[in-house]
Design a protein around this motif. Structure first.
Motif, PDB file in Angstrom:
ATOM      1  N   CYS A   1       0.276  -1.312   0.059  1.00  0.00           N
ATOM      2  CA  CYS A   1      -0.145  -0.356   0.231  1.00  0.00           C
ATOM      3  C   CYS A   1       1.162   1.280  -0.147  1.00  0.00           C
TER       4      CYS A   1
ATOM      5  N   CYS B   1       0.288   2.959   3.375  1.00  0.00           N
ATOM      6  CA  CYS B   1       0.810   2.820   4.917  1.00  0.00           C
ATOM      7  C   CYS B   1       1.956   1.447   4.399  1.00  0.00           C
TER       8      CYS B   1
ATOM      9  N   CYS C   1      -4.163   0.263   0.079  1.00  0.00           N
ATOM     10  CA  CYS C   1      -5.276  -1.012   1.418  1.00  0.00           C
ATOM     11  C   CYS C   1      -6.905  -0.312   1.794  1.00  0.00           C
TER      12      CYS C   1
ATOM     13  N   CYS D   1      -6.567   1.924   4.581  1.00  0.00           N
ATOM     14  CA  CYS D   1      -6.482   3.158   4.638  1.00  0.00           C
ATOM     15  C   CYS D   1      -7.351   3.730   3.034  1.00  0.00           C
TER      16      CYS D   1
HETATM   17 ZN   LIG Z   1      -2.843   0.767   3.654  1.00  0.00          ZN
END
Ligand SMILES: [Zn+2]
Ligand SMILES: [Zn+2]
Lengths: 200, 200
Positions: free
Chosen positions: A57, A60, A69, A72
């Motif tokens: 991702c 993150c 992701c 997030c």
């Molecule tokens: Zn993420």
């Protein structure tokens, strides 16, 4: 050896799996061949798809096949809390405790003897992520309670304190020297609840 | 759940491996993604090759990608001794003891409650193999020392005795209720050495 070449190759390559030695690999290979070839072919396919399709991702840095992701992307999360962990398995462990803030996944911990400094484990990206988001009031440092994990937490805490952010550390509800991903959910939940500010 | 769909599928399909539960499958999936993607891709390839390429030896019915396996092809073996086992893993276990006769691999053991009679486990093929070879003077029945394995050995012994062949049974050097493939080589070697004719 009494296995044919293809079976020997299968046994050898099964040993790439963590915790699988020669004897276990033999049993796995023969059981798959004898009892579940379609399951084994399905495993081969998902292995290929996952290894080729799963990246990290961009926000993150956890494992995900999407650029951003689903954690997030989730708009119902608390944007004031950021939890920093050493690896993707730790995200899963912290999720199980009911934590619903945001995450940042380091690439392990600082390890000067192995040449792993702040850049190698992604600390510049962590700082950029915090700055870009602009809403975090507290950063929970949930690195492992090992010597290296503690050192990494302290290093990051110092940087954040200099920027006027609150850095906290999960409480030592877990055994020292242990690994975050191996601890039970209740212990980890206590450790999260008992977090304290780091005073430099 | 906090894993992405591709990772969830990988975790699910890893559970096809014997002895691998949810938690172990999670660790395997993430460790492969984080630490050894090329090893995982190699595993996917050998899984596919083995599942599609490995069949059964036409003579002894053990797993092999060749029509006649390398044990059956080996001309230095003792053609008077035939060892009958329940599965391919047992061939490997008996080989480790230094046995150098021939093999015949049944498809498990007789299990009338599951509808598995002599045809289902390959006893007609065993008799055909013995007749075709014409050189066996002794048939060692090395089925597992379980109730079903004993019953299978006795059933075969009766057929062979009626044909004037010597049927022997491996000695109970191993614990009753145990499985051939789990016993250590020394115990199994004693069991082979202590075999006795079956008197009907
Ligand atoms: Zn993420
Ligand atoms: Zn063969």
């Amino acid at each position: 050896m009494s296995f044919s070449p293809l079976i020997r190759q299968l046994i050898d390559s099964l040993r790439v799996l963590p915790g699988v030695g020669q004897k276990t690999a033999q049993r796995m290979a023969l059981q798959l061949l004898e009892r579940d070839r379609s399951g084994a072919l399905r495993l081969a396919q998902t292995l290929t798809q996952a290894m080729e399709g799963v990246g990290h991702c961009q926000q993150c840095r956890t494992l995900s096949e999407e650029t951003i992701c689903h954690i997030c992307q989730d708009t119902r999360r608390d944007d004031t809390l950021l939890c920093v962990v050493e690896g993707p398995m730790d995200v899963y462990a912290v999720e199980q405790t009911g934590f619903r803030g945001r995450y940042f996944v380091l690439k392990g911990h600082l390890s000067p003897l192995d040449g792993l400094g702040p850049e190698a484990i992604g600390i510049p990206q962590l700082l950029a992520r915090i700055e870009q988001q602009g809403t975090f009031t507290e950063v929970i440092l949930a690195t492992n309670p090992t010597v290296e994990g503690e050192a990494t937490a302290h290093y990051i805490a110092q940087l954040l304190t200099n920027k006027g952010l609150i850095a906290s550390r999960i409480a030592h509800g877990m055994p020292l020297g242990g690994e975050l991903e191996l601890v039970d959910g209740g212990t980890l939940a206590h450790a999260l609840a008992g977090r304290r500010p780091i005073s430099i």
